[in-house]
Design a protein around this motif. Structure first.
Motif, PDB file in Angstrom:
ATOM      1  N   ALA A 106       0.833  -1.212   0.000  1.00 57.87           N
ATOM      2  CA  ALA A 106       0.000   0.000   0.000  1.00 57.87           C
ATOM      3  C   ALA A 106       0.865   1.259   0.000  1.00 57.87           C
ATOM      4  CB  ALA A 106      -0.935  -0.007   1.205  1.00 57.87           C
ATOM      5  N   GLU A 107       2.018   1.200   0.672  1.00 60.43           N
ATOM      6  CA  GLU A 107       2.936   2.335   0.639  1.00 60.43           C
ATOM      7  C   GLU A 107       3.494   2.527  -0.771  1.00 60.43           C
ATOM      8  OE1 GLU A 107       3.689   4.385   3.254  1.00 60.43           O
ATOM      9  OE2 GLU A 107       2.177   3.300   4.410  1.00 60.43           O
ATOM     10  N   ALA A 108       3.792   1.403  -1.460  1.00 60.18           N
ATOM     11  CA  ALA A 108       4.278   1.492  -2.841  1.00 60.18           C
ATOM     12  C   ALA A 108       3.179   2.003  -3.768  1.00 60.18           C
ATOM     13  CB  ALA A 108       4.786   0.128  -3.302  1.00 60.18           C
ATOM     14  N   VAL A 109       1.942   1.562  -3.541  1.00 61.16           N
ATOM     15  CA  VAL A 109       0.815   2.074  -4.323  1.00 61.16           C
ATOM     16  C   VAL A 109       0.700   3.585  -4.156  1.00 61.16           C
ATOM     17  CG1 VAL A 109      -1.722   2.105  -4.461  1.00 61.16           C
ATOM     18  CG2 VAL A 109      -0.504  -0.081  -4.358  1.00 61.16           C
ATOM     19  N   ARG A 110       0.870   4.068  -2.933  1.00 60.81           N
ATOM     20  CA  ARG A 110       0.830   5.512  -2.675  1.00 60.81           C
ATOM     21  C   ARG A 110       1.799   6.258  -3.584  1.00 60.81           C
ATOM     22  NH1 ARG A 110       3.904   6.781   2.523  1.00 60.81           N
ATOM     23  NH2 ARG A 110       5.514   6.165   1.031  1.00 60.81           N
ATOM     24  N   ASP A 111       3.030   5.749  -3.691  1.00 66.09           N
ATOM     25  CA  ASP A 111       4.055   6.448  -4.471  1.00 66.09           C
ATOM     26  C   ASP A 111       3.744   6.402  -5.965  1.00 66.09           C
ATOM     27  OD1 ASP A 111       5.341   6.969  -2.096  1.00 66.09           O
ATOM     28  OD2 ASP A 111       6.742   5.297  -2.277  1.00 66.09           O
ATOM     29  N   ILE A 112       3.215   5.283  -6.452  1.00 63.89           N
ATOM     30  CA  ILE A 112       2.851   5.199  -7.862  1.00 63.89           C
ATOM     31  C   ILE A 112       1.679   6.131  -8.157  1.00 63.89           C
ATOM     32  CG2 ILE A 112       1.945   3.688  -9.674  1.00 63.89           C
ATOM     33  CD1 ILE A 112       3.489   1.391  -8.354  1.00 63.89           C
ATOM     34  N   LEU A 113       0.657   6.111  -7.289  1.00 56.51           N
ATOM     35  CA  LEU A 113      -0.491   6.981  -7.497  1.00 56.51           C
ATOM     36  C   LEU A 113      -0.077   8.447  -7.530  1.00 56.51           C
ATOM     37  CD1 LEU A 113      -3.316   5.405  -5.286  1.00 56.51           C
ATOM     38  CD2 LEU A 113      -3.015   5.250  -7.761  1.00 56.51           C
ATOM     39  N   TYR A 114       0.899   8.811  -6.699  1.00 58.14           N
ATOM     40  CA  TYR A 114       1.323  10.208  -6.670  1.00 58.14           C
ATOM     41  C   TYR A 114       1.833  10.666  -8.035  1.00 58.14           C
ATOM     42  CZ  TYR A 114       3.468  14.567  -5.204  1.00 58.14           C
ATOM     43  OH  TYR A 114       3.798  15.888  -5.106  1.00 58.14           O
ATOM     44  N   GLY A 115       2.381   9.741  -8.805  1.00 55.87           N
ATOM     45  CA  GLY A 115       2.833  10.107 -10.141  1.00 55.87           C
ATOM     46  C   GLY A 115       1.708  10.593 -11.026  1.00 55.87           C
ATOM     47  N   TYR A 116       0.486  10.091 -10.771  1.00 54.51           N
ATOM     48  CA  TYR A 116      -0.667  10.445 -11.604  1.00 54.51           C
ATOM     49  C   TYR A 116      -1.615  11.419 -10.909  1.00 54.51           C
ATOM     50  CZ  TYR A 116       1.038   6.510 -14.301  1.00 54.51           C
ATOM     51  OH  TYR A 116       1.837   5.666 -15.039  1.00 54.51           O
ATOM     52  N   ARG A 117      -1.400  11.671  -9.627  1.00 49.37           N
ATOM     53  CA  ARG A 117      -2.166  12.630  -8.823  1.00 49.37           C
ATOM     54  C   ARG A 117      -3.685  12.464  -8.947  1.00 49.37           C
ATOM     55  NH1 ARG A 117       1.625  16.993  -8.301  1.00 49.37           N
ATOM     56  NH2 ARG A 117       3.656  15.967  -8.415  1.00 49.37           N
ATOM     57  N   PRO A 118      -4.247  11.281  -8.770  1.00 45.49           N
ATOM     58  CA  PRO A 118      -5.712  11.200  -8.805  1.00 45.49           C
ATOM     59  C   PRO A 118      -6.327  12.098  -7.744  1.00 45.49           C
ATOM     60  CG  PRO A 118      -4.768   9.190  -7.876  1.00 45.49           C
ATOM     61  CD  PRO A 118      -3.634   9.973  -8.458  1.00 45.49           C
ATOM     62  N   ALA A 119      -7.379  12.826  -8.146  1.00 49.91           N
ATOM     63  CA  ALA A 119      -8.046  13.758  -7.243  1.00 49.91           C
ATOM     64  C   ALA A 119      -9.310  13.170  -6.649  1.00 49.91           C
ATOM     65  CB  ALA A 119      -8.384  15.046  -7.990  1.00 49.91           C
ATOM     66  N   SER A 120      -9.692  11.979  -7.107  1.00 52.08           N
ATOM     67  CA  SER A 120     -10.878  11.297  -6.601  1.00 52.08           C
ATOM     68  C   SER A 120     -10.526   9.840  -6.361  1.00 52.08           C
ATOM     69  CB  SER A 120     -12.018  11.410  -7.617  1.00 52.08           C
ATOM     70  OG  SER A 120     -13.151  10.678  -7.193  1.00 52.08           O
ATOM     71  N   LEU A 121     -10.971   9.295  -5.218  1.00 47.91           N
ATOM     72  CA  LEU A 121     -10.670   7.920  -4.845  1.00 47.91           C
ATOM     73  C   LEU A 121     -11.970   7.151  -4.636  1.00 47.91           C
ATOM     74  CD1 LEU A 121      -7.827   8.575  -2.235  1.00 47.91           C
ATOM     75  CD2 LEU A 121      -7.595   8.165  -4.694  1.00 47.91           C
TER      76      LEU A 121
END
Length: 297
Positions: A176-191
């Motif tokens: 989940a920590e790794a997912v956080r870093d990958i998601l940050y690359g795309y900056r989703p504004a809605s989850l």
């Protein structure tokens, strides 16, 4: 697919981006001059041990251009020999979010923002010109719909309680920590997530970092999944123009992604089975999916 494979004694891993700003119909791209080699190229650099290529690409862009960027489509990887070792550089299109400050170093002494045609003439290497061709071969300005399979949550058989409440295990928490870093690359504004605890927990580190709420949808969990209803709930995400991350299950995502591709992708969809903690990024523009990237954690 890209992964977080660290550098080893074999292939050298590096990452970078073709960073653009301005009108997506006539963008300017960033090129940098390296005095050591007296060349003009795109910002890039060697990955640190254990660093994911997405994290490395964003770091190198910030270091060499002073720009905070968000990633778009993945561009072709470049391979060349560095001494006796093969070097691979993973590239993405990247849109400027903010220009902070450019601090010239001994590695990069000049930054230029150029129209695509002028950048093509300025670049030293033929493979960099090829990246510009890839950049302009599809819409430059895309929106990501990031599909995440939940991280590891132990054995279903070993869990005595309600399966909806089964939590991530230690390996899953690291994922989940790794997912956080990958998601940050795309900056989703809605989850958006399945209500299952393991799905919500997979998005929590990113939600906490960005101070975003997680909306749950029952049609995304295994028990309530209905292909037609789930597609009906998800298709609007391709029309809203808002970057979104969706977390669900291994039995749901292949059907869901396949259905989205059948309706909105020009071309034949591929198999979208994802490992636990893996990610598929559907890049869309004008309601159509124009590219798909996949990543492992």
């Amino acid at each position: 697919m890209t992964d977080g494979t660290p550098n080893s004694g074999g292939m050298i891993r590096a990452a970078g981006a073709v960073v653009w700003r301005g009108d997506p119909r006539a963008p300017e791209v960033a090129v940098v001059h390296r005095p050591k080699y007296d060349d003009w190229s795109f910002p890039k650099g060697k990955l640190k041990p254990g660093e994911h290529a997405i994290t490395g690409a964003l770091r190198e862009v910030a270091e060499e251009t002073g720009v905070s960027a968000t990633l778009g489509r993945r561009l072709p990887a470049v391979h060349y020999m560095k001494g006796s070792r093969l070097k691979r550089v993973d590239y993405w299109a990247a849109r400027v979010v903010a220009e902070v400050a450019h601090d010239p170093t001994d590695e990069v002494d000049h930054l230029a923002w150029l129209p695509v045609a002028e950048a093509r003439r300025r670049l030293t290497y033929e493979w960099d010109a090829g990246l510009l061709t890839a950049l302009t071969s599809a819409p430059v300005d895309t929106t990501p719909l990031v599909m995440v399979r939940h991280a590891y949550a132990g054995s279903r058989q070993a869990w005595d309680g309600d399966d909806e409440l089964r939590p991530l295990d230690a390996e899953g928490e690291a994922q989940a920590e790794a997912v956080r870093d990958i998601l940050y690359g795309y900056r989703p504004a809605s989850l958006v997530s399945s209500p299952s605890r393991r799905c919500v927990q997979t998005l929590l580190p990113y939600a906490a970092r960005q101070a975003l709420p997680i909306r749950t949808e029952r049609v995304l969990n295994e028990t309530n999944f209905d292909r037609s209803l789930t597609l009906k709930a998800t298709l609007p995400l391709l029309d809203e123009g808002l970057s979104t991350a969706v977390c669900s299950h291994g039995k749901v995502l292949p059907e869901l992604i396949g259905g989205l591709c059948e309706r909105r992708l020009d071309g034949r969809p591929e198999d979208f089975h994802l490992r636990k903690g893996a990610i598929a990024v559907l890049h869309h523009a004008g309601g159509r999916i124009v590219a798909i990237d996949r990543h492992r954690t």
